[in-house]
Design an enzyme around this catalytic site. Structure first.
Site, PDB file in Angstrom:
ATOM      1  N   ALA A  48       0.933  -1.424  -0.215  1.00 33.52           N
ATOM      2  CA  ALA A  48       0.010   0.096  -0.348  1.00 33.52           C
ATOM      3  C   ALA A  48       1.155   1.333  -0.072  1.00 33.52           C
ATOM      4  O   ALA A  48       0.916   2.205  -0.703  1.00 33.52           O
ATOM      5  CB  ALA A  48      -0.847   0.200   1.070  1.00 33.52           C
ATOM      6  N   ARG A  49       1.949   1.124   0.589  1.00 30.85           N
ATOM      7  CA  ARG A  49       3.276   2.316   0.651  1.00 30.85           C
ATOM      8  C   ARG A  49       3.268   2.594   0.327  1.00 30.85           C
ATOM      9  O   ARG A  49       3.839   3.857  -0.886  1.00 30.85           O
ATOM     10  CB  ARG A  49       4.299   1.780   2.091  1.00 30.85           C
ATOM     11  N   ARG A  50       4.146   1.266  -1.284  1.00 28.15           N
ATOM     12  CA  ARG A  50       4.349   1.757  -2.424  1.00 28.15           C
ATOM     13  C   ARG A  50       3.725   2.129  -3.627  1.00 28.15           C
ATOM     14  O   ARG A  50       3.554   3.049  -4.624  1.00 28.15           O
ATOM     15  CB  ARG A  50       4.995   0.607  -2.706  1.00 28.15           C
ATOM     16  N   LYS A  90      -1.272  -8.784  -8.165  1.00 28.57           N
ATOM     17  CA  LYS A  90      -1.281 -10.060  -8.820  1.00 28.57           C
ATOM     18  C   LYS A  90      -1.338 -11.540  -7.636  1.00 28.57           C
ATOM     19  O   LYS A  90      -1.246 -11.112  -6.468  1.00 28.57           O
ATOM     20  CB  LYS A  90      -0.296 -10.460  -9.383  1.00 28.57           C
ATOM     21  N   ARG A 109       1.222 -14.329   3.534  1.00 28.25           N
ATOM     22  CA  ARG A 109       0.452 -14.368   2.681  1.00 28.25           C
ATOM     23  C   ARG A 109       1.896 -15.559   1.834  1.00 28.25           C
ATOM     24  O   ARG A 109       1.006 -16.487   0.695  1.00 28.25           O
ATOM     25  CB  ARG A 109       0.469 -13.394   1.191  1.00 28.25           C
ATOM     26  N   ASP A 165       2.797 -16.550  -6.372  1.00 31.08           N
ATOM     27  CA  ASP A 165       3.179 -15.041  -5.933  1.00 31.08           C
ATOM     28  C   ASP A 165       4.042 -14.654  -6.424  1.00 31.08           C
ATOM     29  O   ASP A 165       4.654 -13.531  -7.228  1.00 31.08           O
ATOM     30  CB  ASP A 165       3.993 -15.098  -4.181  1.00 31.08           C
TER      31      ASP A 165
END
Length: 349
Positions: free
Chosen positions: A33-35, A114, A182, A195
């Site tokens: 989220a920050r990126r 993704k 995850r 991933d």
């Protein structure tokens, strides 16, 4: 302090095409989220207005730290907000389908980390909803939008390396047992395949065409979480890909594409290559080697965000470089690889 959506003015009557700006909410409050917030802010037509987290306190803290006016601890309220045009979903894999479906049905544009979803049929179902609602949907496969990969596409189209015949690519690193859930939690879609291998499989599908046959060997836990794998893909006309990925050991994040007249090497990191090395010629004559560098913008998402904005503001419901059909095809391949890994595991018991 961030405010809740209920107290803000209703601007829903302003058409997006007229405003020429998109108001974004980011779903999930971790490192992704920050990126995402940082790179969206480098796009002139983007305005990041909100964060959504399962924890209202975490959302409020994130919004205050990033200077966002809206914080949501309730996804229903985010989807109902007239102040949000588009959402970026950065939550664990297994949550993507439900979150994307709800946002699309609420008339929001969706860009999702993704893998977009865990199964090809889910991707196609979301694509139908987006088309019916007239909103944009795309998996955030930023690799496809990186300047280096776009240049490789152009080189192949121009015939520079001749017909592509072979791709070798890898991506992996040892994830600590206490690392992001995850990777390790089966309920979240854990493992290396969805991933990390999603990148290498996407690259193979891009340059080698339709898949014909899959073989794979590796290590899969009883709960279905894959730890590492070596994958061979046979594509149309005998084209081959050899791929490796892992969450238990290092696999250098790079690759190369071999053609009948030369090769293109993708330098690290594979998901956003910093450079290409183009090698042409035939032994015993010395080869010609050209190095092409591509400085990264922000965390690397900026080119993708710009392309998404252009597509949305043009009224498109998907981007031609990465349509939902391409996502579904890769997911089908991942499902076949997963089945091959499980069969390989069971055969060796």
């Amino acid at each position: 302090m961030p405010s809740s959506s209920e107290s803000a003015p209703d601007t829903s009557s302003t058409p997006i095409a007229t405003a020429r700006r998109l108001r974004w909410a980011v779903v999930g409050s971790g490192g992704i989220a920050r990126r995402t917030v940082g790179d969206l802010r480098q796009c002139a037509q983007a305005e990041v207005v909100a964060i959504c987290s399962r924890s209202a306190e975490r959302a409020a803290a994130f919004a205050q730290a990033e200077g966002l006016p809206l914080a949501f601890g309730d996804y229903d309220r985010l989807c109902a907000s007239p102040e949000v045009d588009a959402v970026y979903i950065g939550t664990p894999h297994s949550t993507h389908f439900a979150l994307a479906r709800q946002a699309l049905q609420a008339g929001k544009h969706v860009l999702c980390e993704k893998p977009l979803v865990m199964r090809a049929d889910e991707a196609r179902a979301l694509g139908r909803i987006a088309a019916e609602r007239g909103v944009f949907l795309m998996e955030a496969m930023w690799m496809k939008f990186s300047p280096a990969v776009r240049k490789a596409v152009d080189l192949v189209a121009a015939g520079t390396i001749g017909e592509p015949r072979f791709l070798q690519a890898g991506l992996g690193y040892p994830v600590p047992p206490d690392g992001p859930a995850r990777f390790w939690d089966a309920a979240l879609g854990g493992g290396a395949l969805y991933d990390m291998a999603v990148y290498t499989v996407t690259l193979a599908r891009m340059f080698l065409g339709e898949l014909v046959e899959v073989s794979a060997t590796g290590t899969v836990r009883p709960d279905g979480v894959d730890l590492e794998e070596a994958i061979t893909l046979r594509h149309v006309d005998g084209r081959l890909a050899q791929l490796a990925t892992s969450i238990t050991f290092m696999v250098p994040p790079r690759g190369w594409l071999g053609g009948r007249q030369g090769a293109i090497e993708f330098t690290e990191p594979l998901f956003s290559p910093a450079a290409l090395r183009v090698t042409l010629g035939r032994p015993p004559a010395p080869p010609s080697v050209e190095e092409l560098a591509f400085p990264r913008e922000g965390a690397g998402y900026v080119p993708m965000f710009r392309a998404v904005h252009e597509a949305i503001l043009a009224g498109q419901t998907e981007h031609p470089w990465h349509p939902v059909s391409a996502t579904a095809e890769v997911l089908e391949i991942l499902q076949r690889i997963q089945a091959a890994l499980i069969a390989d595991r069971d055969q060796r018991r």
